[in-house]
Design an enzyme around this catalytic site. Sequence first.
Site, PDB file in Angstrom:
ATOM      1  N   THR A  73      15.144  77.473  57.362  1.00  0.00           N
ATOM      2  CA  THR A  73      13.696  77.302  57.256  1.00  0.00           C
ATOM      3  C   THR A  73      13.044  77.141  58.621  1.00  0.00           C
ATOM      4  O   THR A  73      11.894  77.518  58.824  1.00  0.00           O
ATOM      5  CB  THR A  73      13.409  76.080  56.365  1.00  0.00           C
ATOM      6  OG1 THR A  73      13.886  76.397  55.058  1.00  0.00           O
ATOM      7  CG2 THR A  73      11.942  75.748  56.287  1.00  0.00           C
ATOM      8  N   SER A 131      20.916  78.991  54.807  1.00  0.00           N
ATOM      9  CA  SER A 131      22.246  78.374  54.985  1.00  0.00           C
ATOM     10  C   SER A 131      23.032  78.249  53.681  1.00  0.00           C
ATOM     11  O   SER A 131      24.221  77.948  53.693  1.00  0.00           O
ATOM     12  CB  SER A 131      22.135  77.020  55.670  1.00  0.00           C
ATOM     13  OG  SER A 131      21.608  76.051  54.801  1.00  0.00           O
ATOM     14  N   THR A 169      18.746  73.674  56.211  1.00  0.00           N
ATOM     15  CA  THR A 169      19.121  72.297  55.875  1.00  0.00           C
ATOM     16  C   THR A 169      20.069  72.208  54.669  1.00  0.00           C
ATOM     17  O   THR A 169      20.727  71.191  54.484  1.00  0.00           O
ATOM     18  CB  THR A 169      17.870  71.440  55.585  1.00  0.00           C
ATOM     19  OG1 THR A 169      17.165  72.022  54.489  1.00  0.00           O
ATOM     20  CG2 THR A 169      16.976  71.344  56.805  1.00  0.00           C
ATOM     21  N   ASP A 170      20.130  73.276  53.857  1.00  0.00           N
ATOM     22  CA  ASP A 170      20.920  73.194  52.620  1.00  0.00           C
ATOM     23  C   ASP A 170      22.392  72.849  52.872  1.00  0.00           C
ATOM     24  O   ASP A 170      22.963  72.011  52.175  1.00  0.00           O
ATOM     25  CB  ASP A 170      20.833  74.508  51.834  1.00  0.00           C
ATOM     26  CG  ASP A 170      19.456  74.711  51.200  1.00  0.00           C
ATOM     27  OD1 ASP A 170      18.616  73.803  51.311  1.00  0.00           O
ATOM     28  OD2 ASP A 170      19.238  75.771  50.591  1.00  0.00           O
TER      29      ASP A 170
HETATM   30  N1  ASP Z   1      17.369  77.348  51.994  1.00  0.00           N
HETATM   31  C1  ASP Z   1      17.078  76.902  53.339  1.00  0.00           C
HETATM   32  C2  ASP Z   1      18.354  76.954  54.149  1.00  0.00           C
HETATM   33  O1  ASP Z   1      19.194  76.116  54.014  1.00  0.00           O
HETATM   34  C3  ASP Z   1      16.498  75.559  53.340  1.00  0.00           C
HETATM   35  C4  ASP Z   1      16.201  74.974  54.692  1.00  0.00           C
HETATM   36  O2  ASP Z   1      16.521  75.471  55.728  1.00  0.00           O
HETATM   37  O3  ASP Z   1      15.605  73.888  54.702  1.00  0.00           O
HETATM   38  O4  ASP Z   1      18.506  77.827  54.925  1.00  0.00           O
END
Ligand code: ASP
Length: 362
Positions: free
Chosen positions: A49, A96, A129-130
């Site tokens: 993100t 991620s 963040t995932d």
């Molecule tokens: N789906 C995203 C990822 O993990 C969520 C994020 O980055 O906050 O790439």
Amino acid sequence: MILRKSLVAAALATAIITAPIAAALTSPAAFAEQQQAKGTVYILATGGTIAGAAKSATQTTGYKAGALGVQTLIDAVPRMKDYAKIEGEQIANIGSQDMTTDIWLKLAKRINELLKRDDVTGVVITHGTDTLEETAYFLNLVVKSDKPVVMVGAMRPATAISADGPMNLLDAVRVATDPESKGRGVLVALNDTINAARANTKTNTASLQTFSSPEVGAVGMITGGKVRYYRQVEREHTTKTPFDVSKLDKLPRVDIIYTHVSDDGVMADAAVAAGAKGIVSAGSGMGSIHKDTYPALEKAIAKGVVVVRSNRTGSGFVDAAQQWKDCVTADNLNPQKARILLQLALTQTSDPKKIQEMFDKY
Ligand code: ASP
């Protein structure tokens, strides 16, 4: 598409205009601190993100993660140059949730190569963040340097009003260039908070304050532009582990089985059939497992599969009092982290006693 481009351009223009103003307002102490800055920080970008783009500035879900390249992220935060010479490299550009072992190994090998260089102060990794917590713990076990390795992400895409990525990135560089960050293993800097890799976990799907370390707490904060630490990292990591990625091009298959009412062992059988060398049980409560799952696990153990008992509660430990057969207990590692330690442990041994020693140490 046009809107997306103009939003990114607007964000960059704001950063470029505000940088000289902010420089003029810098306090003498901060200026002196900046002058001491030396060395190079490498930003290794993997997507997420923090590099995400949406159709409008108000869209904060349903956007495309991993849409912007590393140079765009760097250009949006010119103040990073106050702390170090900044170099960027694109390792991947994905959400991620799609992270792979191949990318992990590429990343770890590149970090180890970079940190051997005298001119490199530290490494910052931009990441979704995932699964950030998983990559952080993997690197915590395989990086062979005391120099800072800092992971950073964002909860709002780069195109959003009040995107959190640029400040998080600046903070990550502050952490990577702070001498106090050395020897603490891989750190995660997000939303003013510094968490250590082993304990850090994502706790909320959307909140900016998503990362925390249940039970043990954060190790530090970044406030007023200053990095402040409040506790040490006790478990061994990086240079003190036996795991050597330079010799690895894959990791053994380990599956996680999530316990639930009426669990009947079908998933454990499927894992073994798929070639799992290890199974992590995300048990209910203190590692408890449904009685109908035990026969499948027993069969797996008889075939040499190593079973680790973790828990699905989100915090807390599973201890040796929960011992069953030759299972390993995960202490307070959550299932996704227990899986990583088991994968690395299996590159060295399949003896559950020796693997238990590793779970007691790392
Ligand atoms: N789906 C995203 C990822 O993990 C969520 C994020 O980055 O906050 O790439």
